[in-house]
Enzyme design. Structure first.
Site, mmCIF file in Angstrom:
data_model
loop_
_atom_site.group_PDB
_atom_site.id
_atom_site.type_symbol
_atom_site.label_atom_id
_atom_site.label_comp_id
_atom_site.label_asym_id
_atom_site.label_seq_id
_atom_site.Cartn_x
_atom_site.Cartn_y
_atom_site.Cartn_z
ATOM 1 N N THR A 165 0.882 -1.165 0.000
ATOM 2 C CA THR A 165 0.000 0.000 0.000
ATOM 3 C C THR A 165 0.914 1.207 0.000
ATOM 4 O O THR A 165 2.082 1.072 0.308
ATOM 5 C CB THR A 165 -0.771 0.006 1.357
ATOM 6 N N ARG A 193 -12.808 -7.945 -3.117
ATOM 7 C CA ARG A 193 -12.068 -7.982 -1.847
ATOM 8 C C ARG A 193 -11.636 -6.563 -1.443
ATOM 9 O O ARG A 193 -11.094 -5.820 -2.246
ATOM 10 C CB ARG A 193 -10.831 -8.871 -1.998
ATOM 11 N N LEU A 194 -11.900 -6.183 -0.199
ATOM 12 C CA LEU A 194 -11.349 -4.950 0.333
ATOM 13 C C LEU A 194 -10.250 -5.303 1.312
ATOM 14 O O LEU A 194 -10.414 -6.210 2.131
ATOM 15 C CB LEU A 194 -12.409 -4.143 1.084
ATOM 16 N N GLY A 195 -9.159 -4.568 1.237
ATOM 17 C CA GLY A 195 -8.129 -4.690 2.270
ATOM 18 C C GLY A 195 -8.414 -3.682 3.367
ATOM 19 O O GLY A 195 -9.543 -3.198 3.532
ATOM 20 N N ASP A 196 -7.369 -3.346 4.125
ATOM 21 C CA ASP A 196 -7.546 -2.399 5.230
ATOM 22 C C ASP A 196 -7.395 -0.939 4.798
ATOM 23 O O ASP A 196 -7.809 -0.041 5.530
ATOM 24 C CB ASP A 196 -6.550 -2.701 6.361
ATOM 25 N N THR A 216 0.588 -1.071 6.541
ATOM 26 C CA THR A 216 0.803 -1.670 5.219
ATOM 27 C C THR A 216 0.873 -3.197 5.403
ATOM 28 O O THR A 216 0.971 -3.691 6.514
ATOM 29 C CB THR A 216 2.105 -1.176 4.557
ATOM 30 N N THR A 218 -0.594 -6.948 5.418
ATOM 31 C CA THR A 218 -1.739 -7.857 5.424
ATOM 32 C C THR A 218 -3.012 -7.255 6.043
ATOM 33 O O THR A 218 -3.258 -7.376 7.254
ATOM 34 C CB THR A 218 -1.352 -9.158 6.153
HETATM 35 N N1 GLY Z 1 -2.711 -3.422 3.288
HETATM 36 C C1 GLY Z 1 -3.197 -3.479 1.976
HETATM 37 C C2 GLY Z 1 -4.155 -4.558 1.712
HETATM 38 O O1 GLY Z 1 -4.294 -5.475 2.507
HETATM 39 O O2 GLY Z 1 -4.780 -4.503 0.682
#
Ligand code: GLY
Length: 316
Positions: A165, A193-196, A216, A218
């Site tokens: 990210t 899918r959405l990340g954080d 950044t 996971t």
């Molecule tokens: N940290 C970015 C994602 O998981 O998409």
């Protein structure tokens, strides 16, 4: 004033510094910098240089948070759009909502004049298709995309391996503490899918009274732990910045189900301290740092999180 960002920020960090020095609002300074990162194809986790989802479509995520008002704008899984952090800022400015996703986000982008752009870089498309050719049988390839995608979500992995990210945190001349993020997310992700990075509280959070944090790597882990919000809340309860970051990572370290991998936490506090800690990430993690005493931004090395005995966790 202070500005920190992860190492992927290199194409835009100086632009953000320049704008902060000219008394820009921190969000405007950071969005201008992130827009440069999104344009740079050498950054393989954000904007044009990022990787598509399993269907070969780019779906981008971004978020901004104004720590003074606690206003948030976020967009998730947005197709065909750049600059996407700037779009998140417009959600914050123009709508009563906090987050738009998918086709709704694209529709809003069109309404306010963002051009349609498939964002997919030729090289990303080539690598995506080669990966599918390696993984799928001839019959599956012939039927693609009308095949079950779920089995693929475990088999094909991110070529960057880290689900990266770009994240920026700033304290501006008015002492406003703000956060901004942008990413193409996990390469070959399941569509939608959405990340954080677009999730306030998980991938970013800011409160000008206490500080800000952004993550950044996971997102599947930081969403489960509400990592960015945990850090700012611990600052509110009087913990030092380092204690606050360590406690949030303790929570990540205790996860033992689901998808588990590395996370990097970036944080600043209202006193002007900063901390960047790497958890379970291979190799050296770097980040950009600037404050007015420096003649130019510095690329620094993040500390490694050092696990503490469980008995000390939560008591810092
Ligand atoms: N940290 C970015 C994602 O998981 O998409």
């Amino acid at each position: 004033m202070i500005l920190i960002a992860n190492s992927e920020a290199w194409p835009g960090f100086e632009k953000s510094v320049e704008l902060l020095q000219q008394n820009a609002h921190g969000i405007d300074a950071m969005v201008a910098g992130i827009t440069e990162v999104e344009r740079e194809v050498k950054v393989r986790s954000v904007g044009y240089g990022g990787w598509p989802n399993m269907l070969g479509k780019m779906e981008l995520d971004a978020g901004v948070m104004d720590g003074t008002t606690r206003d948030v704008g976020a967009v998730g899984a947005v197709p065909d759009t750049l600059p996407v952090a700037a779009l998140a800022r417009e959600v914050m400015r123009r709508l009563p909502h906090v987050m738009l996703t998918g086709d709704g986000a694209r529709r809003f982008a069109t309404e306010i004049g963002f051009p349609l752009d498939d964002v997919l870089f030729d090289d990303s498309k080539r690598v995506w298709w080669q990966r599918l050719e390696k993984e799928l049988s001839p019959a599956q390839l012939a039927a693609f995309p009308d095949i079950a995608l779920a089995p693929l979500s475990r088999a094909i992995t991110d070529p960057e391996r880290v689900r990266d990210t770009t994240v920026f945190l700033s304290k501006d001349m008015a002492s406003g503490i703000h956060a901004a993020t942008s990413t193409s997310g996990w390469a070959w992700k399941y569509p939608g899918r959405l990340g954080d990075s677009p999730i306030a509280g998980a991938g970013f959070y800011a409160d000008s009274r206490y500080g800000a944090a952004a993550c950044t790597h996971t997102g599947e882990m930081t969403i489960r732990c509400g990592t960015a919000r945990s850090i700012v809340l611990a600052l509110r309860f009087g913990y030092s910045l380092r204690e606050a970051v360590d406690m949030a990572i303790d929570d990540l370290a205790e996860l033992d189900t689901g998808f588990l991998a590395g996370v990097v936490v970036h944080a600043i506090d209202a006193a002007g301290n900063h901390d960047v800690a790497s958890f379970r990430c291979p190799g050296e993690i770097k980040y950009w740092f600037w404050e007015p005493q420096l003649s130019k931004p510095e690329l620094r090395i993040a500390r490694q999180y050092d696990p503490r005995p469980t008995t000390q966790r939560g008591n810092a």
